[in-house]
Write an enzyme that holds these catalytic residues in place. Structure first.
Site, PDB file in Angstrom:
ATOM      1  N   ASP A 111       9.164  -0.400  -0.582  1.00 39.29           N
ATOM      2  CA  ASP A 111       7.706  -0.263  -0.657  1.00 39.29           C
ATOM      3  C   ASP A 111       7.173   0.221   0.685  1.00 39.29           C
ATOM      4  O   ASP A 111       7.342  -0.438   1.702  1.00 39.29           O
ATOM      5  CB  ASP A 111       7.074  -1.620  -1.020  1.00 39.29           C
ATOM      6  CG  ASP A 111       5.654  -1.492  -1.531  1.00 39.29           C
ATOM      7  OD1 ASP A 111       4.898  -0.662  -0.989  1.00 39.29           O
ATOM      8  OD2 ASP A 111       5.288  -2.220  -2.470  1.00 39.29           O
TER       9      ASP A 111
ATOM     10  N   CYS B  31       0.439   1.385  -4.900  1.00 38.04           N
ATOM     11  CA  CYS B  31       1.681   0.891  -5.489  1.00 38.04           C
ATOM     12  C   CYS B  31       1.708   0.978  -7.011  1.00 38.04           C
ATOM     13  O   CYS B  31       2.621   1.563  -7.592  1.00 38.04           O
ATOM     14  CB  CYS B  31       1.908  -0.556  -5.048  1.00 38.04           C
ATOM     15  SG  CYS B  31       3.452  -1.264  -5.646  1.00 38.04           S
TER      16      CYS B  31
ATOM     17  N   ASP C  13       7.963   3.661  -3.595  1.00 38.58           N
ATOM     18  CA  ASP C  13       6.763   3.997  -4.353  1.00 38.58           C
ATOM     19  C   ASP C  13       5.913   5.038  -3.633  1.00 38.58           C
ATOM     20  O   ASP C  13       5.495   6.033  -4.212  1.00 38.58           O
ATOM     21  CB  ASP C  13       5.953   2.739  -4.675  1.00 38.58           C
ATOM     22  CG  ASP C  13       5.628   1.896  -3.459  1.00 38.58           C
ATOM     23  OD1 ASP C  13       6.147   2.181  -2.348  1.00 38.58           O
ATOM     24  OD2 ASP C  13       4.854   0.922  -3.597  1.00 38.58           O
ATOM     25  N   HIS C  14       5.648   4.818  -2.372  1.00 35.76           N
ATOM     26  CA  HIS C  14       4.822   5.729  -1.575  1.00 35.76           C
ATOM     27  C   HIS C  14       5.180   5.483  -0.124  1.00 35.76           C
ATOM     28  O   HIS C  14       6.017   4.627   0.198  1.00 35.76           O
ATOM     29  CB  HIS C  14       3.334   5.482  -1.827  1.00 35.76           C
ATOM     30  CG  HIS C  14       2.952   4.032  -1.695  1.00 35.76           C
ATOM     31  ND1 HIS C  14       2.952   3.362  -0.495  1.00 35.76           N
ATOM     32  CD2 HIS C  14       2.623   3.110  -2.645  1.00 35.76           C
ATOM     33  CE1 HIS C  14       2.613   2.101  -0.694  1.00 35.76           C
ATOM     34  NE2 HIS C  14       2.423   1.916  -1.994  1.00 35.76           N
TER      35      HIS C  14
END
Length: 524
Positions: free
Chosen positions: A14, A54, A324-325
């Site tokens: 994450d 997220c 996710d990012h």
């Protein structure tokens, strides 16, 4: 090695920046276990998530859909139940897909009673997954484990407070202070421990595991000895203009976020400093601690891979590492992931295909653009399963086998929905910028040379990335750039037209029954 490997390990972290891998030459952070995996895999150097934060990003990852199609744009925006997803699809192939961690999926409220607990949280699970370990923000299973081991603290709000018995050295910033818990008792180790226990009794079974590590997501604090792993003097300063005021002048959306990060605890709980105006030592230290959290995750991934090698399962497991990012890390005076800059969206991707047919691809680093919506088609293609018509991405399997796919994309696209949400009450773009909810939307098209950012109602941005890789100078209002800007606006429109929801579009009914027009072309 089996002729038909039947195990899948999808690891997601994450908030991990793509550059933060020593396999591609990061000057500070060390990721030896992922480096070793990359040497036997394919590493995609220009991989981007298609949206943030997220919940939306994981929705795109697990449905293969662009944000403009799934429309679950905020943490808390329901995901329409009509969509299929990776978990549902691999069930068709005989798997019980098991999640360790979270997907931040907000459930479709239609047909549910108002008091249904699923409607009281944005941290639901993507339908179709069996949950091996739930890990929402309250972190109750891990916190219970800490208390069983004798740690003393009140609740979730205290678990990330720094140790009070450690003195801060003069050459270290606040985030050097370690956690109250040991590294072996951390949430990162707890996740790996749980996955390893689950795997330990399934060596002779087919399985599908989606393992989600929280870190390096904030709060920016690490246990000993990771807190001291990187010296802040070795860490570069963020890329930004001389003052936050000069930076904020680029665009109202950027000013919105810079002002937000002036607020206490707007990003990093228990951090006493203003994140926009903090001194250089504390700024470098935050970035050093962020790198430390990355290395800790890398160590735990190494434990899982070591188990697979010890049991012989490594040679029958498709392994994917991504996130996710990404993370701004102080660039442009911002943190987190919801601006329009590349630092929020450029993420790592490593895929190891154990099949002999992929031996020619091992160790390659791909410099073409790939997107998070490509993951679901890749896994299904590897399993020999049908790829749903809803998917906006394409299978990466040709890259894994050492080939170059036909007519591959030469650009990436990503989007941000920044309308008001009660889950982030301190950031109210509708009030601060005088916008209606559906006005709070931006979309980006980016290739190797140019980047165009289109807002629903706010002014656009346009960057020449060859001359300005850090996106400091907006060229959108320069008259001589108008023809190029128009061309990119047209390319964005064409992209949206091609990818608008087409679940049934290519089907045609007639005397012969249902005809699928996709079958006439070599596309997914």
């Amino acid at each position: 090695m089996p002729d038909h490997p039947r195990k899948v390990l999808l690891i997601s972290a994450d908030q991990w920046r793509a550059e933060c891998l020593s396999a591609i030459g990061h000057p500070v952070v060390k990721t030896p276990h992922l480096d070793a995996l990359a040497a036997e895999s394919v590493l995609f150097k220009r991989h981007y998530t298609t949206c943030a934060p997220c919940g939306p990003a994981r929705t795109s990852l697990l449905t293969g859909l662009y944000l403009m199609n799934h429309r679950s744009g905020r943490n808390g925006t329901p995901l329409d139940a009509r969509f299929t997803n990776l978990a549902y699809e691999v069930r068709k192939a005989g798997y019980d897909p098991t999640l360790f961690g979270y997907t931040d999926t907000s459930q479709d409220p239609r047909g549910r009673a108002p008091n249904d607990p699923a409607l009281k949280t944005y941290e639901g699970v993507m339908p179709g997954f069996t949950v091996g370990l739930p890990f929402p923000d309250h972190m109750m299973p891990w916190i219970a484990d800490l208390k069983a081991k004798g740690y003393r603290f009140n609740d979730r709000s205290d678990v990330y407070k720094p140790r009070q018995d450690v003195s801060l050295p003069a050459d270290r910033g606040h985030s050097f202070l370690p956690t109250i818990f040991k590294a072996e008792d951390s949430e990162t180790a707890f996740m790996a421990d749980t996955v390893l226990k689950w795997l330990s009794v399934r060596q002779n079974q087919d399985w599908f595991v989606h393992c989600v590590f929280l870190r390096p997501h904030p709060p920016v604090i690490a246990p000993e000895p990771y807190n001291a792993l990187y010296d802040p003097t070795d860490v570069s300063m963020p890329r930004r203009k001389a003052t936050p005021e000069e930076e904020a002048a680029q665009h109202p959306h950027l000013k919105l976020w810079i002002d937000h990060f002036r607020e206490h605890s707007s990003y990093d709980e228990h951090n006493p400093y203003n994140l926009v105006t903090m001194d250089e030592l504390n700024l470098r230290q935050m970035r050093a601690t962020y790198y430390a959290m990355i290395t800790q995750v890398d160590d735990q991934i190494g434990r899982i891979i070591a188990h697979l090698k010890a049991t012989g399962e490594y040679e029958s497991t498709l392994i994917i590492f991504t996130c996710d990012h990404a993370e701004m890390g102080g660039d442009h005076y911002t943190w987190g992931k919801e601006t329009y800059f590349d630092q929020s969206f450029h993420i790592p991707l490593i895929i190891r295909d154990p099949r002999r047919t992929s031996d020619n691809g091992r160790g390659r680093q791909i410099d073409l653009f790939t997107e998070s919506v490509d993951i679901m088609p890749t896994i299904l293609d590897w399993l020999g399963s049908d790829i749903p018509a809803q998917c906006d991405g394409r299978s990466l399997l040709p890259f894994l086998e050492g080939n170059a796919p036909v007519d591959w994309r030469d650009e990436v696209h990503y989007e941000v929905d920044f309308r008001y949400t009660p889950n982030l009450p301190g950031l109210d773009a509708e009030t601060w910028l005088g916008l209606k909810p559906d006005d709070c939307y931006l979309t980006v098209i980016r290739d190797r040379r140019y980047k165009y950012v289109h807002f629903a109602t706010l002014p656009p941005l346009f960057f020449d990335l060859t001359q300005d890789p850090d996106e400091m100078n907006n060229l959108a209002e320069q008259a001589e750039q108008a023809p190029i800007l128009l061309r990119y606006a047209q390319k964005m429109l064409s992209w949206r037209m091609r990818h608008a929801d087409r679940t049934l579009t290519n089907l045609h009914l007639g005397k012969q029954g249902v005809f699928d027009g996709r079958q006439r072309h070599l596309i997914s």
